[in-house]
Structures are given as structure tokens and as C-alpha cells.
Design an enzyme around this catalytic site. Structure first.
Site, mmCIF file in Angstrom:
data_model
loop_
_atom_site.group_PDB
_atom_site.id
_atom_site.type_symbol
_atom_site.label_atom_id
_atom_site.label_comp_id
_atom_site.label_asym_id
_atom_site.label_seq_id
_atom_site.Cartn_x
_atom_site.Cartn_y
_atom_site.Cartn_z
ATOM 1 N N PHE A 1 9.102 -98.491 -31.911
ATOM 2 C CA PHE A 1 7.692 -98.105 -32.035
ATOM 3 C C PHE A 1 7.611 -96.816 -32.840
ATOM 4 C CE2 PHE A 1 3.737 -95.997 -31.047
ATOM 5 C CZ PHE A 1 2.820 -97.028 -31.160
ATOM 6 N N ASP B 1 13.718 -90.854 -35.250
ATOM 7 C CA ASP B 1 12.393 -90.590 -34.677
ATOM 8 C C ASP B 1 12.584 -89.984 -33.284
ATOM 9 O OD1 ASP B 1 9.928 -90.748 -33.404
ATOM 10 O OD2 ASP B 1 9.423 -92.733 -34.202
ATOM 11 N N LYS C 1 4.396 -85.150 -30.143
ATOM 12 C CA LYS C 1 4.223 -85.155 -28.684
ATOM 13 C C LYS C 1 4.512 -83.803 -28.018
ATOM 14 C CE LYS C 1 4.671 -90.133 -27.783
ATOM 15 N NZ LYS C 1 3.446 -90.504 -27.098
HETATM 16 C C1 LIG Z 1 8.861 -92.850 -30.880
HETATM 17 C C2 LIG Z 1 7.436 -92.717 -31.280
HETATM 18 N N1 LIG Z 1 7.137 -92.518 -32.565
HETATM 19 C C3 LIG Z 1 5.869 -92.382 -32.972
HETATM 20 C C4 LIG Z 1 4.816 -92.446 -32.089
HETATM 21 C C5 LIG Z 1 3.401 -92.302 -32.583
HETATM 22 O O1 LIG Z 1 2.926 -91.064 -32.226
HETATM 23 P P1 LIG Z 1 1.346 -90.767 -32.266
HETATM 24 O O2 LIG Z 1 0.734 -91.582 -31.176
HETATM 25 O O3 LIG Z 1 1.237 -89.282 -32.029
HETATM 26 O O4 LIG Z 1 0.871 -91.159 -33.599
HETATM 27 C C6 LIG Z 1 5.084 -92.650 -30.739
HETATM 28 C C7 LIG Z 1 3.976 -92.749 -29.776
HETATM 29 O O5 LIG Z 1 4.111 -93.231 -28.686
HETATM 30 C C8 LIG Z 1 6.430 -92.785 -30.322
HETATM 31 O O6 LIG Z 1 6.742 -93.000 -29.035
#
Ligand SMILES: Cc1ncc(COP(=O)(O)O)c(C=O)c1O
Length: 398
Positions: free
Chosen positions: A135, A222, A251
Site C-alpha cells: 500500500f 516506504d 505519518k
Molecule cells: C506504507 C504507506 N505508504 C503510504 C501511505 C499513504 O499515506 P497518506 O495516507 O498520508 O497519503 C500509507 C497510508 O496508510 C502507508 O501505510
């Protein structure tokens, strides 16, 4: 019904299936709803509230910043931006940082970096290796990189240029990329969050690092959900002793104030030139201050060690009490990022736990996920277990 207030929002787009709970305020690892009911917060705003709620050191710092300046354009220098960049560089072993506001924005920037890295080498159709169950966000490019058909449904045509492989299978990535001159990068979460708390093994991460070195690909990790101390190290990939070339963060970095960042190593640090990328809110004074204060307080209060210690306590207790329960497939995770996989969809547990004063989520249909504030105490971890375990047992026994 146990939650007398179920607010209706006729003017809000229904992008979330909300619980019938309206939260009013929080303190530490606890929140209260508008009816005065108290909850232990094991969701932490989905891995955002690093310092919990209303942290007594963070609140005055943010108040001070709001009174000075919330936002100014990236046309001007903000000296604190360099300070936060330097702190991320020092903790990651990388070299340069781009600031934005969210996780998807950080990932979008990473994908652009990878493509431009390819173009700069004469690769006009660059391809990026991504993972099943990944994700990365919900913009068109990041949902294309995401490995969940539900997230993608209805939004085609997807962005092209991705090669998808299973996690922790080095032969699969070798096979999928063999003889392909267009590959420019490999992109994974050190621990998949939304995909069900699936850790990449240290061995696998080291092997992919070596594969990227051999082929001159960027290794992009990520750390939006698993980073910022959650696993007991600053970044989850550090358990494997490797350093990526590109690392998106968001986050937990601002402890609730929206901030994202892309940290880059020497191979990727100078790919963007003025005009190649930008974002209005990125690195604004309020978000940068939140990042600086989050890191300062984490260090002052020993929150990396706390995440490791309390996380281990939680994982051990949950494993001991649930391992032999029929229907529990696995208890896994690292630090304060823990998943309990059941053999069936278990979304109903979210409401049931909330009824008993515990907030958490279920992800990938059948994985109970906990990403609480890093200030969670041992006593609160015990309380969490005491609420959750009977709920899981009762649910599975039905
Ligand atoms: C691993 C990861 N990358 C990217 C995102 C996307 O982040 P945002 O919701 O701040 O766009 C998330 C959101 O849950 C995530 O868990």
C-alpha cells in the site's frame, strides 16, 4: 446501543466507513468521545500520534509556532527546515530531504525520482518493481503501485511501468527482472502496514540491496507507516543493517501535524533540479516545527527503547495467550506495530473492541492491527491485552 451518538454527515463525501463514534479529545494514549466514554487508543490515528494526544511538551511548542508563523512559501528559506533535514539525514545515514505533507505525496515524489533517474540514464520507459499486498497511497500513481485490487477498482487506466512480485522471494524478483534493461528501482515497505503487517525479512532486504547495487537500481523503502521509531529503530529497514537510496516518510513524523518527507542517498539526492518538483505546503514552518519537536521529545523520553520494550511485552503476551486458540493463524510484528492474523474476516472486532474501550483496526480483512502511540506504557499494554484477548476468543468461538 452502546454509542448513543452516531453523527450523520450529509455534506461530507463518504470515503470512509465510519464507526459510530465521535471523538472529542485525548490525553496520552487515551481518547474520549463526545459522550465522555474513554478508550485506549491502539490505533494512534493510524500510526500518526507518535507522542499520543496533547503531549505536554509538544502542545506549548506548537502553540509557540502557531503564534509566530504557520505557513510561508517555499520561495523563502526557513532555517528550521535545514535543521529537520539534517536530523533525518543523521538518523538515516542518507544525504538530502524533500518535504511535503502526506505519505502519498512522499511516495509520488519517490516514483518521480525513480523515473527521472531512469530518464537521466537514457531509459525512456522506466519500470519499478513493486509488491503484492503493498500500500503506497491513493493518488493515481501510488494506487497503481499499490498491490490491492480493491484500492484500484474503478480508477483505471492505471499508471504503467510497474512490475509486481511477491514479498520475501528473491528468486521471484530475479526472474521478474531478468534481462530487463528498463528496471530502475525496487520499492517496498519494510513492514507492509495496510497489507496486513507483513515484515520483509532482514535477509531478503539485504539481498534486494545487493541486487540493486549490482544492477544500478534505486532501492526505495516506504517507511511511511513503519518508520519514525515505531519498531524500536528510527527506520524499520535498519534492523537489516542496510541503507536505502530513497525513503518516503510521513505519518508519525509530525505526531499529528501533517508532514511528509522523502529522504535520499547520494544516488538520488540530486536528481530533482529546480522546477522538477514542488508542493505548496511542503516544509511549512508549523509542520517542520512539529517534526523537530517530535524527534526531540522522542529522544528526551527514550521512545525508541519504549517502543521496543513495550512492543515486545505486547507481542509476547498476545502470542502466549492466543497462539493455541483455534482460528488464530499468527501474531507478528516488531515494536509497536503488531498484527494478529485470524483465519476469517474479522472487521466486526473493531466495533466490539470499541464497545469495550479499545480502538484498533482490522486490515487486509483478517488482520487485527495495532499501531499505538510510542508512549504506550507497560500497564497500558497489559490493559490492551486484557480487553483484546477475550474479544478475539469470543469472536472466534461464535
Ligand atoms: C506504507 C504507506 N505508504 C503510504 C501511505 C499513504 O499515506 P497518506 O495516507 O498520508 O497519503 C500509507 C497510508 O496508510 C502507508 O501505510
Amino acid at each position: 446501543m452502546s454509542h448513543p451518538v452516531a453523527p450523520v454527515e450529509p455534506h461530507v463525501m463518504t470515503t470512509y466507513g465510519r464507526l459510530p463514534i465521535a471523538l472529542s479529545h485525548g490525553r496520552g494514549s487515551r481518547v474520549w468521545d463526545v459522550n465522555g466514554k474513554q478508550y485506549l487508543d491502539a490505533l494512534g490515528g493510524i500510526a500518526v500520534n507518535t507522542l499520543g494526544h496533547a503531549h505536554p511538551k509538544l502542545v506549548p511548542a506548537l502553540q509557540d509556532q502557531v503564534a509566530k508563523m504557520i505557513h510561508c512559501s517555499n520561495y523563502y528559506y526557513n532555517p528550521a527546515t535545514e535543521q529537520l533535514a539534517a536530523q533525518l539525514v543523521e538518523r538515516s545515514g542518507m544525504t538530502n530531504v524533500f518535504f511535503c505533507s502526506t505519505g502519498l505525496e512522499a511516495n509520488e515524489a519517490a516514483l518521480k525520482l525513480a523515473r527521472k533517474y531512469g530518464h537521466d540514464k537514457g531509459i525512456t520507459h522506466p519500470q519499478i518493481v513493486v509488491y503484492e499486498k503493498a500500500f503506497h497511497g491513493r493518488s493515481i500513481a501510488t494506487l497503481s503501485a499499490t498491490g490491492n485490487p480493491k484500492v484500484q477498482a474503478g480508477f483505471g487506466p492505471l499508471v504503467e511501468g510497474f512490475i509486481r512480485v511477491p514479498v520475501n522471494d528473491i528468486e521471484a524478483i530475479r526472474k521478474a527482472t531478468a534481462g530487463n534493461p528498463n528496471v530502475v528501482a525496487v520499492f517496498f515497505e519494510a513492514i507492509q502496514g495496510e497489507g496486513g503487517v507483513n515484515p520483509m525479512t532482514p535477509d531478503y532486504m539485504q539481498q534486494v540491496r545487493a541486487l540493486c547495487d549490482t544492477n544500478d537500481w534505486l532501492l526505495m523503502i516506504d517507511e511511511v507507516q513503519c518508520g519514525m521509531g515505531r519498531t524500536g529503530k528510527w527506520f524499520a529497514h535498519q534492523w537489516a543493517g542496510i541503507v536505502p537510496d530513497v525513503m518516503p516518510l510521513a505519518k508519525g513524523l509530525g505526531s499529528g501535524v501533517p508532514i511528509g518527507a522523502v529522504v535520499a542517498g547520494p544516488k538520488a539526492a540530486h536528481i530533482f533540479q529546480p522546477g522538477n518538483h514542488g508542493t505548496t505546503f511542503g516544509g511549512n514552518p508549523l509542520s517542520i516545527r512539529a517534526g523537530l519537536e517530535t524527534i526531540r521529545i522522542m529522544e528526551e523520553d527514550g521512545l525508541l527503547d519504549n517502543a521496543a520494550k513495550v512492543g515486545f511485552q505486547l507481542l509476547t503476551a498476545l502470542t502466549t495467550q492466543l497462539m493455541h486458540v483455534p482460528g488464530v493463524k499468527e501474531v507478528r510484528g516488531k515494536g509497536l506495530m503488531i498484527g494478529i492474523e485470524l483465519d476469517r474476516p474479522c472487521g466486526a472486532l473493531v466495533n466490539r473492541c470499541a464497545d469495550h474501550g479499545l480502538l484498533l483496526s482490522v486490515t487486509a480483512d483478517s488482520v487485527v492491527r495495532m499501531v499505538p502511540p510510542l508512549i504506550l506504557t507497560g500497564a497500558e499494554a497489559d490493559e490492551l491485552v486484557a480487553i483484546l484477548v477475550p474479544q478475539i476468543k469470543a469472536f472466534l468461538a461464535e
